[in-house]
Design an enzyme around this catalytic site. Structure first.
Site, mmCIF file in Angstrom:
data_model
loop_
_atom_site.group_PDB
_atom_site.id
_atom_site.type_symbol
_atom_site.label_atom_id
_atom_site.label_comp_id
_atom_site.label_asym_id
_atom_site.label_seq_id
_atom_site.Cartn_x
_atom_site.Cartn_y
_atom_site.Cartn_z
ATOM 1 N N PHE A 27 84.479 48.828 55.935
ATOM 2 C CA PHE A 27 83.293 49.591 56.298
ATOM 3 C C PHE A 27 83.648 50.549 57.410
ATOM 4 O O PHE A 27 84.630 50.333 58.136
ATOM 5 C CB PHE A 27 82.184 48.638 56.756
ATOM 6 C CG PHE A 27 80.890 48.811 56.013
ATOM 7 C CD1 PHE A 27 80.835 48.642 54.642
ATOM 8 C CD2 PHE A 27 79.721 49.141 56.686
ATOM 9 C CE1 PHE A 27 79.642 48.787 53.957
ATOM 10 C CE2 PHE A 27 78.520 49.281 56.007
ATOM 11 C CZ PHE A 27 78.476 49.106 54.642
ATOM 12 N N GLN A 80 70.195 56.596 64.996
ATOM 13 C CA GLN A 80 71.231 56.798 63.987
ATOM 14 C C GLN A 80 70.686 57.403 62.701
ATOM 15 O O GLN A 80 69.727 56.902 62.134
ATOM 16 C CB GLN A 80 71.909 55.465 63.651
ATOM 17 C CG GLN A 80 73.015 55.622 62.620
ATOM 18 C CD GLN A 80 73.822 54.347 62.455
ATOM 19 O OE1 GLN A 80 73.402 53.424 61.773
ATOM 20 N NE2 GLN A 80 74.961 54.281 63.114
ATOM 21 N N HIS A 118 71.802 57.894 59.045
ATOM 22 C CA HIS A 118 72.806 57.435 58.084
ATOM 23 C C HIS A 118 73.205 58.628 57.229
ATOM 24 O O HIS A 118 72.350 59.372 56.768
ATOM 25 C CB HIS A 118 72.204 56.326 57.213
ATOM 26 C CG HIS A 118 73.203 55.562 56.412
ATOM 27 N ND1 HIS A 118 73.864 56.115 55.343
ATOM 28 C CD2 HIS A 118 73.660 54.298 56.521
ATOM 29 C CE1 HIS A 118 74.685 55.200 54.833
ATOM 30 N NE2 HIS A 118 74.579 54.097 55.529
ATOM 31 N N LEU A 161 68.188 54.611 51.098
ATOM 32 C CA LEU A 161 69.587 54.431 51.488
ATOM 33 C C LEU A 161 70.551 54.325 50.307
ATOM 34 O O LEU A 161 70.261 53.689 49.300
ATOM 35 C CB LEU A 161 69.705 53.163 52.331
ATOM 36 C CG LEU A 161 71.059 52.959 53.012
ATOM 37 C CD1 LEU A 161 71.296 54.047 54.042
ATOM 38 C CD2 LEU A 161 71.111 51.595 53.667
ATOM 39 N N GLU A 211 76.871 52.440 52.491
ATOM 40 C CA GLU A 211 78.215 52.810 52.889
ATOM 41 C C GLU A 211 79.243 52.069 52.031
ATOM 42 O O GLU A 211 80.391 52.493 51.900
ATOM 43 C CB GLU A 211 78.379 52.413 54.366
ATOM 44 C CG GLU A 211 79.520 53.038 55.087
ATOM 45 C CD GLU A 211 79.377 52.843 56.593
ATOM 46 O OE1 GLU A 211 78.257 53.010 57.131
ATOM 47 O OE2 GLU A 211 80.371 52.513 57.246
ATOM 48 N N ARG A 235 79.195 56.821 61.346
ATOM 49 C CA ARG A 235 78.059 57.443 60.668
ATOM 50 C C ARG A 235 77.610 58.739 61.331
ATOM 51 O O ARG A 235 77.214 59.690 60.654
ATOM 52 C CB ARG A 235 76.888 56.455 60.637
ATOM 53 C CG ARG A 235 77.166 55.309 59.698
ATOM 54 C CD ARG A 235 76.111 54.242 59.792
ATOM 55 N NE ARG A 235 76.332 53.246 58.743
ATOM 56 C CZ ARG A 235 75.619 52.146 58.606
ATOM 57 N NH1 ARG A 235 74.634 51.886 59.446
ATOM 58 N NH2 ARG A 235 75.871 51.306 57.630
ATOM 59 N N HIS A 240 67.947 56.066 60.114
ATOM 60 C CA HIS A 240 68.322 54.744 59.630
ATOM 61 C C HIS A 240 68.174 53.646 60.664
ATOM 62 O O HIS A 240 67.760 52.537 60.349
ATOM 63 C CB HIS A 240 69.770 54.813 59.158
ATOM 64 C CG HIS A 240 70.260 53.557 58.509
ATOM 65 N ND1 HIS A 240 69.605 52.991 57.438
ATOM 66 C CD2 HIS A 240 71.320 52.752 58.761
ATOM 67 C CE1 HIS A 240 70.256 51.899 57.065
ATOM 68 N NE2 HIS A 240 71.281 51.718 57.861
ATOM 69 N N ARG A 254 75.876 52.771 66.154
ATOM 70 C CA ARG A 254 76.145 51.455 65.593
ATOM 71 C C ARG A 254 77.108 51.554 64.412
ATOM 72 O O ARG A 254 76.990 52.462 63.599
ATOM 73 C CB ARG A 254 74.844 50.810 65.114
ATOM 74 C CG ARG A 254 75.049 49.497 64.394
ATOM 75 C CD ARG A 254 73.744 48.832 64.026
ATOM 76 N NE ARG A 254 73.014 49.518 62.968
ATOM 77 C CZ ARG A 254 73.281 49.395 61.670
ATOM 78 N NH1 ARG A 254 74.277 48.651 61.249
ATOM 79 N NH2 ARG A 254 72.546 50.038 60.774
#
Lengths: 249, 603
Positions: B121, B234, B236, B250, B253, B309, B380, B415
């Site tokens: 990730f 954040q 995304h 969403l 990822e 991100r 996000h 994050r």
């Protein structure tokens, strides 16, 4: 932009009537978008339950043109818009208001099911070793988003109202997930037969047809559970063994 | 007036996502009486939408991984303004918290030798995310829910808290209503845990569910607690963009973790053109190397699609602005291309990314095994939130705790994917433990009847103002202001304008009226959510104005570089004596030697 008509059930605790709303529709819209638009523009106090609007949480269950569906995953282009689209609350549960029903019974049933009980860990660090193949079968059941559309469409609940004697497809899937869990050591066949009424299901597969997660509810969960119950309690040989004091299989 | 239903508990947990349920489980195991309040039904909270996985340095796939690497990755991702003690606790405790879920029935995907499988990730050096296909959040919330229902928790479903109550300086409980009947409830408690999630609904394009109206943030603020890092929101990089009605949903990822690549209209892997200095040493030199990384080659470095991100989101925005975007104003995310590399690619994709396959097929008529997706940034996650003590998760209001997304500190300025699910386990557990301990040590506080009456009057006011302002319209306008003026790229002029428009909207919210009665009245609920939405929107805008640099998720067009001086403090906000938002720069304490050494070593 094109307009479409929506006939939405409005009322409280079972009493009510259909109200018609015209609203503009755009490409890609789902039924929940239309309901939100109507709510924002014409009917502020319209009651609808929803959360994620992505088919993940299973909150916006309703009956659209008579079919149990998630409103957020039902595209308008899949419906005939030359006549009104009918939206009603689920029928197998007590009505609260407009499109919202009281789902408390489902939560109460789940609490009665004997919980997960793992075997002792396989490794000294307290972990287990499980093959992916053994996980696959249960993972299918664990996809369930608890939308309760399977409960809604099940005639044992919907028409015969046997909520006290039958746990319904959702919880047969849940119990199957526990019974087939590679780590679980508990045995739920006796309650399945008695208080959860697995025998009441007569395999019409209505639940499987409406599952938005495409879980093979009847074939993969209910029938295997029925077989286990039959093997345990109705197999003549097993019965004989039991009479003569042999241990159960 | 004041007709309400009374309740008494030791610990009151507000929110029933992962953090709330984990806190409730822990507090209940400690033997105190626990209530869980949830705005929706049990098991429906936003955690269910988490897809990619839960980050924990189990080292099952790559044994070079350990808590020290996870700690360093989290700090780097957060651009070093994280609360380093939280980052340490999180990295150390996440593995135990994940294994514990397995003991409660969770079934993660497996490695060849039967252990928990882990995937790559963004921003994580080694494969670290334990996962269940792309529905990890559902697995986690269901496990916690099904474990929790046998512990004797009092669960109040579809109840909303309007106000926290205090007895002097300390917390005394909460006041709210049930959605079904519209009755008021007074929850007296010795300790309160906020686990209300984020603020995504402050924006128009978001991956967040309706509940994310910043309730915990606003409740804590009005109760006098400090909040921190509110400028760090954040976005995304990959949300759906077409058709319009699904905009923001969403796209995990995990698609990129499995080998999916981002291309612009010209077919270029544009992320290769812009790799930030902090990550040059960790990024693949070629497309081929990037592919090998996603397939588990331990000697390969990760492809730039797996950069953090904030960076990927800004690059996508740039491609679109400069005319290299996809037809509907995004870029292409292509996983179908792996058929050049793998036999049975289509089946592999459906197995690894079942929800994504389903989501695009059903909502956009796109078969992701055959054609690329169109994606663009979506709001996000909120890094900012209640400022808490790292070990106990207690805020600066005695007895008020916060965990998960509504607490601040762990993630700093940005994050990493997968760190939210581990965050809510680690700090949910800690909040539950310390809240129970706090509750055991003190008597039930008193409640100020006038405070309750004032909250009740305010809650009922919209019924007296029929057909003045439409609450849904105020909400939509406020979401547009934040989307347009306090989004991915910020500038002083626009944020000043945003504050002006928010002030007008605040006045409009005071005029918002509703029809009908109190029973399950979504219009009324929307009107009541406005206070929180507008309060957090204003906090975000003011904080963003105050941080005159670009760092992590916070990007200022007028201050486009990182300023080392600004990396030495966190921005803290609390309610001033006159009701104004009071901001202070609070210095970040120096790292413990051991942790500083880890960061040096892992640079």
């Amino acid at each position: 932009m094109a307009k479409a008509t929506f006939r939405i059930w409005r009322g409280e605790r079972g009493r009510g009537a259909f109200c018609e709303y015209d609203t503009e529709v755009a490409p890609g819209m789902v039924v929940l978008d239309a309901v939100h638009q109507i709510q924002a523009e014409q009917a502020g106090d319209l009651a609808v339950r929803w959360n994620c609007k992505a088919g993940r949480c299973g909150s916006c269950s309703a009956e659209i043109n008579g079919m149990p569906k998630l409103m957020c995953m039902t595209r308008l282009n899949a419906l005939a818009l030359d006549r009104p689209v009918t939206i009603e609350p689920m029928k197998a549960f007590p009505h609260v208001k407009d499109l919202v029903t009281d789902l408390a019974w489902n939560y109460a049933v789940k609490r009665r099911i004997p919980p997960f009980q793992p075997r002792k860990p396989d490794a000294p660090d307290g972990t287990w070793r499980i093959a992916q193949a053994d996980v696959d079968r249960v993972q299918e059941f664990r996809k369930c988003i608890e939308c309760y559309l399977c409960q809604d469409v099940c005639h044992v609940l919907r028409e015969h109202h046997l909520h006290e004697q039958f746990m319904g497809p959702r919880f047969l899937v849940y119990t199957a997930a526990l019974e087939m869990h590679p780590l679980d050591v508990d045995d739920r066949l006796a309650p399945l037969k008695k208080e959860f009424g697995v025998g009441l299901c007569n395999i019409t597969k209505c639940c499987t047809k409406v599952c938005p997660e495409s879980i093979a509810i009847t074939d993969n969960a209910i029938i295997p559970l029925k077989e286990r119950v039959v093997d345990r309690f109705f197999d003549p040989l097993t019965k004989l063994f039991r009479i003569f004091g042999h241990s159960e299989t | 007036m004041s007709e309400y239903i009374p309740h008494e508990h030791d610990v009151l947990v507000i929110g029933a996502g992962g953090a709330g349920l984990r806190a409730a489980v822990e507090a209940s195991a400690a033997g105190v009486k626990v209530a869980v309040i949830t705005k929706s039904l049990l098991g429906k909270a936003h955690t269910v939408m988490a897809e990619g996985g839960v980050a924990a340095a189990l080292g099952n796939v790559d044994d070079r991984d350990n808590w020290r690497v996870h700690f360093a990755d989290t700090m780097r991702g957060g651009q070093y303004v994280n609360n380093w003690r939280m980052a340490e606790l999180h990295a150390r405790e996440a593995p135990a918290r994940v294994r514990e879920l397995e003991a409660w029935g969770a079934l993660f995907d497996r490695t060849g030798d039967g252990r928990i499988l882990q995937r790559n990730f963004g921003g994580h050096r080694y494969p670290r995310l334990a996962h269940v296909g792309d529905r990890t959040g559902l697995e986690m919330i269901r496990t916690l829910q099904d474990h929790g229902i046998h512990l004797g928790l009092d669960v109040f479903m579809e109840h909303t808290i309007l106000r926290l109550l205090k007895d002097g300086d300390r917390i005394a409980g909460a006041f709210g209503y049930d959605r079904e009947r519209g009755r008021f409830h007074l929850f007296r408690a010795k300790a309160v845990v906020l686990a209300t999630g984020g603020i995504g609904r402050a924006y128009k394009i978001t991956s967040n569910s309706w509940e994310y109206t910043g309730d915990g943030h606003a409740l804590a603020y009005h109760a006098g607690a400090s909040l921190m890092d509110m400028e760090f929101v954040q976005f995304h990089p990959t949300g759906m963009i077409w058709p319009p009605s699904v905009r923001g949903i969403l796209v995990t990822e995990g698609v990129r973790g499995e080998g999916g690549v981002l291309r612009n209209r010209l077919g270029e892997r544009f992320l290769f053109h812009d790799i930030p200095p902090l990550y040059v040493n960790q990024t693949a030199a070629s497309e081929e190397e990037g592919w090998r990384y996603t397939q588990g080659d331990k000697n390969a470095k990760r492809p730039p699609e797996l950069l953090t991100r904030d960076h990927v989101a800004r690059c996508i925005r740039r491609e679109v602005r400069e005319g290299r975007g996809s037809p509907h104003g995004g870029v292409f995310l292509d996983i179908a291309w792996i058929k050049e590399k793998l036999p049975n690619a289509a089946e592999h994709i459906r197995k690894k990314l079942p929800s994504m396959y389903h989501q695009f097929k059903q909502l956009a008529d796109i078969d992701i095994t055959a054609e690329p997706m169109e994606v663009g940034p979506t709001t996000h996650y909120m890094m900012g939130g209640v400022r808490v003590d790292a070990d106990s998760q207690m805020s600066d209001v005695p007895g008020l705790f916060a965990a998960g997304e509504c607490a601040a500190g762990l993630h700093g300025a940005n994050r990493l994917g997968g760190n939210s699910l581990s965050d809510l386990l680690v700090f949910g557990q800690r909040a539950g433990e310390y809240a129970a301990r706090f509750a055991r040590e003190c008597p039930l506080p008193g409640v100020d009847a006038r405070e309750v009456e004032a909250a009740e009057r305010r809650a009922l006011a919209p019924f007296g103002r029929s057909s003045s302002e439409n609450p849904y319209s105020v909400q939509h306008r406020s979401q547009e202001v934040m989307q347009e003026l306090v989004g991915i790229v910020r500038t002083e002029r626009e944020m000043v304008e945003a504050l002006e428009r928010l002030r007008e909207l605040h006045a409009a919210a005071e005029r918002a009226g509703v029809d009908g009665n109190r029973e399950y009245n979504n219009g009324w609920h929307t009107a009541l959510d406005l206070d929180n939405l507008l309060a957090v929107s204003e906090m975000v805008a003011r904080a963003a104005l105050e941080r005159k640099e670009s760092r992590g998720a916070h990007f200022r067009e007028d201050y486009p570089s990182k300023d080392e001086q600004c990396g030495k403090w966190n921005l803290v906000v609390r309610k001033g004596a006159g009701g104004e938002m009071e901001f202070t720069r609070v210095p970040i304490p120096p790292l413990r030697d051991e942790l500083a050494a880890i960061l040096r070593e892992m640079q």
